[in-house]
Design an enzyme around this catalytic site. Sequence first.
Site, mmCIF file in Angstrom:
data_model
loop_
_atom_site.group_PDB
_atom_site.id
_atom_site.type_symbol
_atom_site.label_atom_id
_atom_site.label_comp_id
_atom_site.label_asym_id
_atom_site.label_seq_id
_atom_site.Cartn_x
_atom_site.Cartn_y
_atom_site.Cartn_z
ATOM 1 N N ASP A 28 0.815 -1.220 0.000
ATOM 2 C CA ASP A 28 0.000 0.000 0.000
ATOM 3 C C ASP A 28 0.849 1.271 0.000
ATOM 4 O O ASP A 28 0.449 2.292 -0.570
ATOM 5 C CB ASP A 28 -0.992 0.006 1.163
ATOM 6 C CG ASP A 28 -0.324 -0.014 2.532
ATOM 7 O OD1 ASP A 28 0.629 -0.781 2.703
ATOM 8 O OD2 ASP A 28 -0.782 0.725 3.429
ATOM 9 N N GLU A 51 9.838 -10.376 -1.985
ATOM 10 C CA GLU A 51 10.830 -9.303 -2.011
ATOM 11 C C GLU A 51 12.260 -9.828 -2.046
ATOM 12 O O GLU A 51 13.144 -9.194 -2.645
ATOM 13 C CB GLU A 51 10.640 -8.387 -0.800
ATOM 14 C CG GLU A 51 9.350 -7.594 -0.820
ATOM 15 C CD GLU A 51 8.172 -8.313 -0.169
ATOM 16 O OE1 GLU A 51 7.104 -7.697 -0.018
ATOM 17 O OE2 GLU A 51 8.330 -9.516 0.186
ATOM 18 N N HIS A 114 0.479 -0.090 10.780
ATOM 19 C CA HIS A 114 0.781 -1.444 10.333
ATOM 20 C C HIS A 114 2.153 -1.460 9.655
ATOM 21 O O HIS A 114 2.666 -0.431 9.223
ATOM 22 C CB HIS A 114 -0.293 -1.953 9.370
ATOM 23 C CG HIS A 114 -0.319 -1.254 8.046
ATOM 24 N ND1 HIS A 114 -0.786 0.034 7.891
ATOM 25 C CD2 HIS A 114 0.071 -1.660 6.801
ATOM 26 C CE1 HIS A 114 -0.693 0.388 6.622
ATOM 27 N NE2 HIS A 114 -0.174 -0.617 5.929
ATOM 28 N N HIS A 115 2.749 -2.614 9.555
ATOM 29 C CA HIS A 115 4.098 -2.824 9.000
ATOM 30 C C HIS A 115 5.182 -2.164 9.861
ATOM 31 O O HIS A 115 6.349 -2.112 9.442
ATOM 32 C CB HIS A 115 4.219 -2.310 7.562
ATOM 33 C CG HIS A 115 3.394 -3.057 6.555
ATOM 34 N ND1 HIS A 115 2.860 -4.294 6.795
ATOM 35 C CD2 HIS A 115 3.019 -2.722 5.289
ATOM 36 C CE1 HIS A 115 2.179 -4.696 5.731
ATOM 37 N NE2 HIS A 115 2.251 -3.763 4.806
ATOM 38 N N GLY A 406 27.194 -16.114 -0.878
ATOM 39 C CA GLY A 406 26.882 -17.540 -0.906
ATOM 40 C C GLY A 406 25.504 -17.912 -0.414
ATOM 41 O O GLY A 406 25.313 -18.997 0.139
#
Length: 557
Positions: A28, A51, A114-115, A406
Amino acid sequence: MATMTIGDFIIDRLKALGIREILGVPGDFNLSFLEQIDAAEDFRFVGTCNELNAAYAADGYARLHGVGALLTTYGVGELSALNGIAGARAEHVPVVSIAGAPPQYATEYRWNLHHSLADGDFDNMLDAVRPFTEVAIRVSPMNVVGEFDRALRTCVREKRPVHIQVPSDITHLEVTVPDTPFTVDPPTSDAERRHAAVEKFLGAFAEAERPLFLLDQDTDRHGFTDVFRRIIDRAQIPYAHMASAKAQLNERHPLCVGTYNGAASAPGVREKVEGSDFLVTTNPRFIEVNSGNFTHALPETGVVNFGDQHMVIDNEFIVGINTLEVLQDIAAAVPEAQKAPAEPVSAPTYDVQPDKPLTQARLWPRIANFIDEGDVVIAEAGTSNIGLGPQRMPDSVKYINSPIWGSIGFTLPALMGAMLADPDRRHLLFIGDGSFQLTAQELSTILREDLKPIIFLVNNRGYTIERFILGMEREYNDIQDWQFSQLPKVFKADTSMQTYSVSTEGELEKVLEEVSSCGNGAFIEMHLDPFDAPKALQGFGPATADFDFGPRGPRNP
């Protein structure tokens, strides 16, 4: 001066770097910016499955194009991408990471959102990202022009990722921007320092009896490869490479002496590198896996080291130079040597034994014969990279791996990014079944984008590299055996990608003949014994156990 929205300004700057795709996941806090991307010409958003994969893909894009771009959302998105951003930092890959952030008023008034951690702290995400980037900032309408330009120039010049948070409520605001073309080109050299660097190089080279170039990652990252090629060819100077610089120059050329890896070097290579009296390097970075467990010993004198803005020779540090300018001067002035007649190193011979099961010892020499000049070869950490390591790549191969960071699973999304950056080259991915399972969903994006790679999946039912370090028959090194070759049609029912499952040399040979001229892409599942491994891995495993666990730690029986 010109006026444009902040979102259009960001897009304009990315396009100035030649970027045409930004990879990521909607959220959002970035949707306002995505609307502007959707309306832009010659620029688009490519959605990935998560992501982390987007960060890997942006890294792969940058390996082919020179710089890549990534778009996430605040908190959950940018932290999910952090492993891939850190990998770009470790491997010196310039990636522009952009995250949609909460509205500017919400961060200034410290609202619980939020987040976030719902504590009013909006600095903690930048604090988490900052150690793995060269710049980590949140922009505002008052500073976005200067700060975004600074971040881009830093990213490209320093070959490191940068991270920019863009509040969701500012992308459609207008700002005034310079109407001069944007450039990240470094300044020109100080004239006297440029001349001095060239003269010192040529003077020391004239006295050398055993000159040699030793390539590492920064040779490629700073764009030195082509001019090094010209110097080497003109002066007929031998060259070696570290494992972290594989295939930067033609490995089958008579002047290529092989891979330098300390005591684990190919025969004769260590003596040539460590015995050189004029060794040209590019900020080599030795870790345990490319130094023979720190047994490297470069000469104490006679080393000429190039960074992108400096040169060190005879312990004199020369700054104020654009190194590419210096190298171009050297390429024009270095004395031309007569080319000694020598045959290039040929690809290994291979006689197919049709009914013989596939083995690591015979698989990789055969693959080396399949690789052509100009291919992009992407090798996953572990069996694939170790198996391909001793194989000499033909000219103009682009070899992508992650020898320092790696992180397994990197290569499948990196393949997608590399193909978006340069779709006209043939791309070959070599990946193990365990690594594939970490990022498998990105195969669906590869198919959705109608990309046509050749994917070789090494199915040995688990983590082979870990088995040889510890737990040869332990359950923790096992994975669920998928029907891998059926996945392309699971992800895209009407895909044109051809799929194969092979267990013998004869079956593989037939498939290689088919896919060499097939334009539809291919997914080749190769079945090998879970307790088989390349010879180098058989030695690497116990050595790693000694290094990791100490004298009283556990070992394989």
